[in-house]
Design a protein around this motif. Structure first.
Motif, PDB file in Angstrom:
ATOM      1  N   GLY A 172      -4.684   6.964  -2.739  1.00 36.32           N
ATOM      2  CA  GLY A 172      -4.995   8.387  -2.887  1.00 36.32           C
ATOM      3  C   GLY A 172      -3.818   9.324  -3.011  1.00 36.32           C
ATOM      4  N   ASP A 173      -4.050  10.432  -3.705  1.00 38.49           N
ATOM      5  CA  ASP A 173      -3.062  11.496  -3.906  1.00 38.49           C
ATOM      6  C   ASP A 173      -1.788  10.978  -4.578  1.00 38.49           C
ATOM      7  N   ILE A 174      -1.943  10.102  -5.544  1.00 35.68           N
ATOM      8  CA  ILE A 174      -0.788   9.604  -6.286  1.00 35.68           C
ATOM      9  C   ILE A 174      -0.332  10.672  -7.275  1.00 35.68           C
ATOM     10  N   ILE A 175      -1.270  11.180  -8.084  1.00 39.05           N
ATOM     11  CA  ILE A 175      -0.998  12.318  -8.962  1.00 39.05           C
ATOM     12  C   ILE A 175      -1.637  13.546  -8.336  1.00 39.05           C
ATOM     13  N   ASP A 176      -0.873  14.610  -8.190  1.00 34.78           N
ATOM     14  CA  ASP A 176      -1.408  15.821  -7.566  1.00 34.78           C
ATOM     15  C   ASP A 176      -2.072  16.693  -8.629  1.00 34.78           C
ATOM     16  N   ILE A 177      -3.338  16.398  -8.904  1.00 27.20           N
ATOM     17  CA  ILE A 177      -4.068  17.140  -9.933  1.00 27.20           C
ATOM     18  C   ILE A 177      -4.366  18.565  -9.477  1.00 27.20           C
ATOM     19  N   PHE A 213     -12.639  12.963   6.445  1.00 28.95           N
ATOM     20  CA  PHE A 213     -12.609  13.424   7.835  1.00 28.95           C
ATOM     21  C   PHE A 213     -12.067  14.841   7.970  1.00 28.95           C
ATOM     22  N   ASP A 214     -11.574  15.410   6.867  1.00 29.62           N
ATOM     23  CA  ASP A 214     -10.905  16.711   6.923  1.00 29.62           C
ATOM     24  C   ASP A 214     -11.911  17.829   6.665  1.00 29.62           C
ATOM     25  N   VAL A 215     -12.267  18.543   7.714  1.00 29.66           N
ATOM     26  CA  VAL A 215     -13.280  19.603   7.625  1.00 29.66           C
ATOM     27  C   VAL A 215     -12.834  20.718   6.690  1.00 29.66           C
ATOM     28  N   SER A 216     -11.528  21.027   6.677  1.00 27.53           N
ATOM     29  CA  SER A 216     -11.033  22.126   5.832  1.00 27.53           C
ATOM     30  C   SER A 216     -11.264  21.834   4.361  1.00 27.53           C
ATOM     31  N   ILE A 217     -11.265  20.555   3.992  1.00 30.18           N
ATOM     32  CA  ILE A 217     -11.503  20.177   2.601  1.00 30.18           C
ATOM     33  C   ILE A 217     -12.987  20.150   2.297  1.00 30.18           C
ATOM     34  N   VAL A 257       0.852  -1.194   0.000  1.00 24.71           N
ATOM     35  CA  VAL A 257       0.000   0.000   0.000  1.00 24.71           C
ATOM     36  C   VAL A 257       0.884   1.240   0.000  1.00 24.71           C
ATOM     37  N   ILE A 258       0.687   2.106  -0.984  1.00 23.69           N
ATOM     38  CA  ILE A 258       1.378   3.402  -0.994  1.00 23.69           C
ATOM     39  C   ILE A 258       0.325   4.493  -1.150  1.00 23.69           C
ATOM     40  N   SER A 259       0.641   5.671  -0.661  1.00 25.16           N
ATOM     41  CA  SER A 259      -0.284   6.798  -0.795  1.00 25.16           C
ATOM     42  C   SER A 259       0.496   8.097  -0.797  1.00 25.16           C
ATOM     43  N   ASP A 260      -0.176   9.153  -1.169  1.00 25.52           N
ATOM     44  CA  ASP A 260       0.375  10.505  -1.061  1.00 25.52           C
ATOM     45  C   ASP A 260       1.758  10.618  -1.705  1.00 25.52           C
ATOM     46  N   VAL A 261       1.810  10.222  -2.968  1.00 23.22           N
ATOM     47  CA  VAL A 261       3.046  10.329  -3.741  1.00 23.22           C
ATOM     48  C   VAL A 261       3.192  11.744  -4.298  1.00 23.22           C
ATOM     49  N   HIS A 262       2.070  12.361  -4.651  1.00 20.97           N
ATOM     50  CA  HIS A 262       2.024  13.742  -5.149  1.00 20.97           C
ATOM     51  C   HIS A 262       2.923  13.949  -6.363  1.00 20.97           C
ATOM     52  N   LEU A 263       2.783  13.043  -7.340  1.00 20.90           N
ATOM     53  CA  LEU A 263       3.507  13.222  -8.598  1.00 20.90           C
ATOM     54  C   LEU A 263       3.090  14.553  -9.224  1.00 20.90           C
ATOM     55  N   GLY A 264       4.056  15.256  -9.772  1.00 19.12           N
ATOM     56  CA  GLY A 264       3.786  16.560 -10.357  1.00 19.12           C
ATOM     57  C   GLY A 264       4.115  17.702  -9.426  1.00 19.12           C
ATOM     58  N   ILE A 289      -7.291   4.005  -5.268  1.00 17.56           N
ATOM     59  CA  ILE A 289      -8.306   4.625  -4.411  1.00 17.56           C
ATOM     60  C   ILE A 289      -8.143   6.140  -4.512  1.00 17.56           C
ATOM     61  N   THR A 290      -9.208   6.826  -4.844  1.00 18.77           N
ATOM     62  CA  THR A 290      -9.118   8.269  -5.067  1.00 18.77           C
ATOM     63  C   THR A 290      -8.925   9.031  -3.767  1.00 18.77           C
ATOM     64  N   GLY A 291      -8.185  10.139  -3.848  1.00 17.50           N
ATOM     65  CA  GLY A 291      -7.976  11.029  -2.712  1.00 17.50           C
ATOM     66  C   GLY A 291      -8.458  12.428  -3.045  1.00 17.50           C
ATOM     67  N   ASN A 292      -8.123  13.393  -2.219  1.00 15.23           N
ATOM     68  CA  ASN A 292      -8.583  14.757  -2.472  1.00 15.23           C
ATOM     69  C   ASN A 292      -7.759  15.456  -3.556  1.00 15.23           C
ATOM     70  N   HIS A 293      -6.464  15.166  -3.640  1.00 18.30           N
ATOM     71  CA  HIS A 293      -5.637  15.819  -4.658  1.00 18.30           C
ATOM     72  C   HIS A 293      -5.838  15.214  -6.042  1.00 18.30           C
ATOM     73  N   ASP A 294      -6.417  14.011  -6.102  1.00 20.16           N
ATOM     74  CA  ASP A 294      -6.750  13.417  -7.400  1.00 20.16           C
ATOM     75  C   ASP A 294      -8.248  13.126  -7.476  1.00 20.16           C
TER      76      ASP A 294
END
Length: 279
Positions: free
Chosen positions: A42-47, A121-125, A10-17, A79-84
């Protein structure tokens, strides 16, 4: 050197780009393992911060490697995240061995595991997405500054350090948010009768046992490939946090033929490999 055979990675939050993404280290890790299942939590590509001006070859190599793993029989769950989050419109789409989902449930050796990114769970988002995106740009600037400082430290033969980790670990609000995040995820998993709950999002690798009056579960977080360079591995009925900086073996690098491959060539190659011509 032989690749390590594992059940699940399991990997996450790579933020490619983004400038903070450690793509070279990630490709070395992916080349060192042979998983049956690869979960991109989630957050593999930082769209959110995607720019045509910055998407280096090393970042393309990560995508090439993942597509190649899928073509060679590895079940890949994105699995989709907020940045993607733009990929959420394609949830429940399957292309060969690649599955795009918003959450995932698996049975591992008779136990139930629940995977999701955790930005819900992130209210700011949820309440002020523009503020979260602004914070994302600030975080990227902090990482860029940190890279400069660490470059100087390397020249002076001093140890590298993470500014963002230092800030998080010393700000009470950040500590409370992380604690609340972990507690909420664990309680939700117990309510839904899961033995494991696996998240990303907060860039804090963790494995901990949680118990309340309703039951118990193990909370896990895969961390990230910006600050911590971590992954989760499941094998022999056990979960382990993999730390690239401490656990890496001799590095495995991508083939020479993809070093100068552009995005169009990359996609074309992946499609050809996934869908070979019929006889």
């Amino acid at each position: 050197m032989k690749k390590r055979k594992i059940e699940v990675s399991v990997i996450s939050d790579v933020h490619l780009g983004t400038y903070g993404s450690h793509a070279d280290e990630l490709i070395a890790y992916l080349n060192s393992i042979q998983p049956k299942i690869l979960i991109l939590n989630g957050d593999i590509i930082d769209i959110w911060q995607f720019s045509k001006r910055y998407f280096p070859t090393s970042h393309l190599k990560v995508l090439k490697k993942i597509l190649g793993m899928a073509a060679n029989g590895v079940e890949v769950y994105y699995i989709t995240g907020n940045h993607d989050e733009m990929l959420r419109k394609f949830a429940e789409t399957t292309l060969g061995n690649i599955h795009i989902v918003n959450k995932l449930a698996l049975e591992l050796d008779g136990k139930k595991a629940w995977f999701f990114h955790g930005d819900v769970f992130d209210v700011s988002i949820q309440k002020a997405k523009w503020l979260a995106k602004l914070g994302g740009y600030g975080y990227s600037l902090l990482i860029l500054l940190n890279n400069g400082i660490n470059w100087v430290n390397t020249k002076m033969k001093k140890e590298k350090f993470s500014l963002s980790k230092k800030i998080k670990n010393n700000v009470k609000g950040a500590i409370k948010f992380i604690s609340d995040f972990e507690k909420t995820a664990a309680e939700l998993a117990i309510d839904n009768e899961f033995d494991y709950v696996v998240c990303g999002h907060i860039h804090q690798p963790k494995k901990t046992y949680f118990e309340n009056k309703k039951g118990n579960c193990i909370y896990l977080n895969s961390g990230d490939w910006v600050e911590n360079l971590t992954a989760l591995e499941y094998n022999f009925k056990r979960w382990k946090i993999y730390h690239y900086k401490h656990d890496k073996l001799s590095p495995f690098f991508a083939d020479e033929d993809i070093k100068k491959m552009n995005l169009q060539e990359l996609i074309s190659s992946a499609i050809q490999k996934t869908n070979p011509p019929s006889a």
